[in-house]
Design a protein around this motif. Structure first.
Motif, PDB file in Angstrom:
ATOM      1  N   PRO A  17       0.553  -1.197   0.170  1.00 27.33           N
ATOM      2  CA  PRO A  17       0.003  -0.539   0.477  1.00 27.33           C
ATOM      3  C   PRO A  17       0.866   1.483   0.081  1.00 27.33           C
ATOM      4  CG  PRO A  17      -0.793  -1.812   1.871  1.00 27.33           C
ATOM      5  CD  PRO A  17       0.783  -2.341   1.439  1.00 27.33           C
ATOM      6  N   CYS A  20       5.720   1.397  -4.970  1.00 25.11           N
ATOM      7  CA  CYS A  20       5.250   1.357  -6.034  1.00 25.11           C
ATOM      8  C   CYS A  20       6.131  -0.104  -6.600  1.00 25.11           C
ATOM      9  CB  CYS A  20       4.940   1.625  -7.604  1.00 25.11           C
ATOM     10  SG  CYS A  20       6.106   3.134  -7.955  1.00 25.11           S
ATOM     11  N   GLN A  98       1.356   8.593  -3.897  1.00 28.33           N
ATOM     12  CA  GLN A  98       0.678   7.688  -3.894  1.00 28.33           C
ATOM     13  C   GLN A  98       0.025   7.868  -2.364  1.00 28.33           C
ATOM     14  OE1 GLN A  98       1.354   4.224  -4.690  1.00 28.33           O
ATOM     15  NE2 GLN A  98      -1.092   3.968  -5.324  1.00 28.33           N
ATOM     16  N   GLY A 102      -4.088   4.032  -2.082  1.00 31.16           N
ATOM     17  CA  GLY A 102      -3.559   3.891  -3.112  1.00 31.16           C
ATOM     18  C   GLY A 102      -4.389   5.448  -3.926  1.00 31.16           C
ATOM     19  N   GLU A 104      -3.946   8.565  -5.816  1.00 31.35           N
ATOM     20  CA  GLU A 104      -2.975   9.412  -5.956  1.00 31.35           C
ATOM     21  C   GLU A 104      -3.086  10.886  -6.481  1.00 31.35           C
ATOM     22  OE1 GLU A 104      -2.048   7.501 -10.329  1.00 31.35           O
ATOM     23  OE2 GLU A 104      -2.253   5.348  -9.427  1.00 31.35           O
ATOM     24  N   ARG A 216      -8.992   9.086  -9.996  1.00 30.65           N
ATOM     25  CA  ARG A 216      -7.574   8.715  -8.876  1.00 30.65           C
ATOM     26  C   ARG A 216      -6.777  10.185  -9.590  1.00 30.65           C
ATOM     27  NH1 ARG A 216      -7.314   3.780 -11.576  1.00 30.65           N
ATOM     28  NH2 ARG A 216      -5.480   4.589 -12.584  1.00 30.65           N
TER      29      ARG A 216
END
Length: 273
Positions: A17, A20, A98, A102, A104, A216
């Motif tokens: 979480p 990336c 982020q 999640g 963005e 997002r």
């Protein structure tokens, strides 16, 4: 992404979480090659005569190690060491923050012949990279190691002027993003997101983007995005399709995105996310 000696490196970082993968296995680094591109980064020719026949853009490319990455792969995650100043030749990169849920916040995108301004910041301050970078298409570029980049800045007046001009331009864009995020309504944020995606395209263009992706990017929900896009469609500036948005008049979008402050208090364009 690649070492200064031009050897290939591939690494992976565990996903979780708010993070990336640092790099995908398809990311390859080719041996350093000298490249020549007649078109410079915007602003290159505004800084006066240079000490050599090379433009600042060509100087950066000649000093860097080429890299390639496939669409969807993460090049670097927030907090990781910055491998150098990134200059993009082909494709598009998304630079974003982020949170743990999640969600963005897209800071900016890089297109062909762009320089990553946050990589400049990391290199100049000798600090980890402060955001995440993912390839939105197959990409190709060059990375200039910190030591080499600082040497170039020290001896090349034209490159110094170019870096300052480019950084100032990016700072102005960042301030516009902050203003839109803090003071703008959802339509403002959607307009800015669409205009950023339209870079380099004509008056009429079709964007391959879903409502979920816009949600997002704007920190909203898919339902709110759908409602607001329907309102914008009725005004005639775009046409909606499945997984696509057709821009009917780019000028209308740009004029709307450049406005400051709230519009028509109490009206339908005050939709909140």
């Amino acid at each position: 992404m690649g070492r200064a000696d031009g050897t290939t490196t591939t690494t992976t970082a565990p996903a979780g979480p708010g993070s990336c993968r640092a790099m995908g296995p398809s990311l390859t680094v080719a041996p350093a090659t000298r490249r020549s591109h007649p078109v410079d980064v915007p602003g290159t020719r505004r800084t006066g005569p240079f000490p050599s026949t090379r433009s600042p853009w060509e100087t950066l490319l000649a000093a860097g190690s080429p890299f390639r990455a496939r669409e969807g792969h993460s090049l670097i995650a927030r907090g990781q060491p910055c491998p150098g100043v990134t200059a993009l030749l082909r494709g598009h990169l998304r630079i974003y923050l982020q949170d743990l849920t999640g969600r963005e916040l897209v800071l900016y995108r890089l297109g062909p012949r762009d320089i990553c301004s946050l990589s400049l910041v990391s290199v100049l301050r000798d600090q980890p990279f402060p955001a995440n970078v993912v390839a939105e298409s197959d990409v190709e570029g060059a990375q200039i190691p910190r030591t080499r980049f600082l040497e170039l800045l020290d001896r090349d007046r034209g490159l110094r002027h170019h870096v300052l001009a480019y950084t100032a331009e990016r700072l102005a864009e960042a301030l516009a993003l902050v203003e839109c995020s803090v003071f703008g309504d959802l339509q403002d944020r959607i307009l800015h997101a669409l205009v950023r995606r339209l870079d380099g395209q004509g008056e009429a263009a079709v964007l391959s983007v879903t409502h979920e992706e816009l949600a997002r990017e704007t920190g909203s929900t898919r339902e709110s995005i759908s409602r607001t896009l329907k309102l914008m469609e009725r005004r005639g500036c775009l046409r909606l399709g499945r997984g696509r948005i057709e821009i009917l008049e780019r000028g209308m979008l740009q004029r709307g995105a450049s406005r400051n402050g709230p519009r028509n208090p109490g009206g339908e364009n005050q939709t909140k996310g």
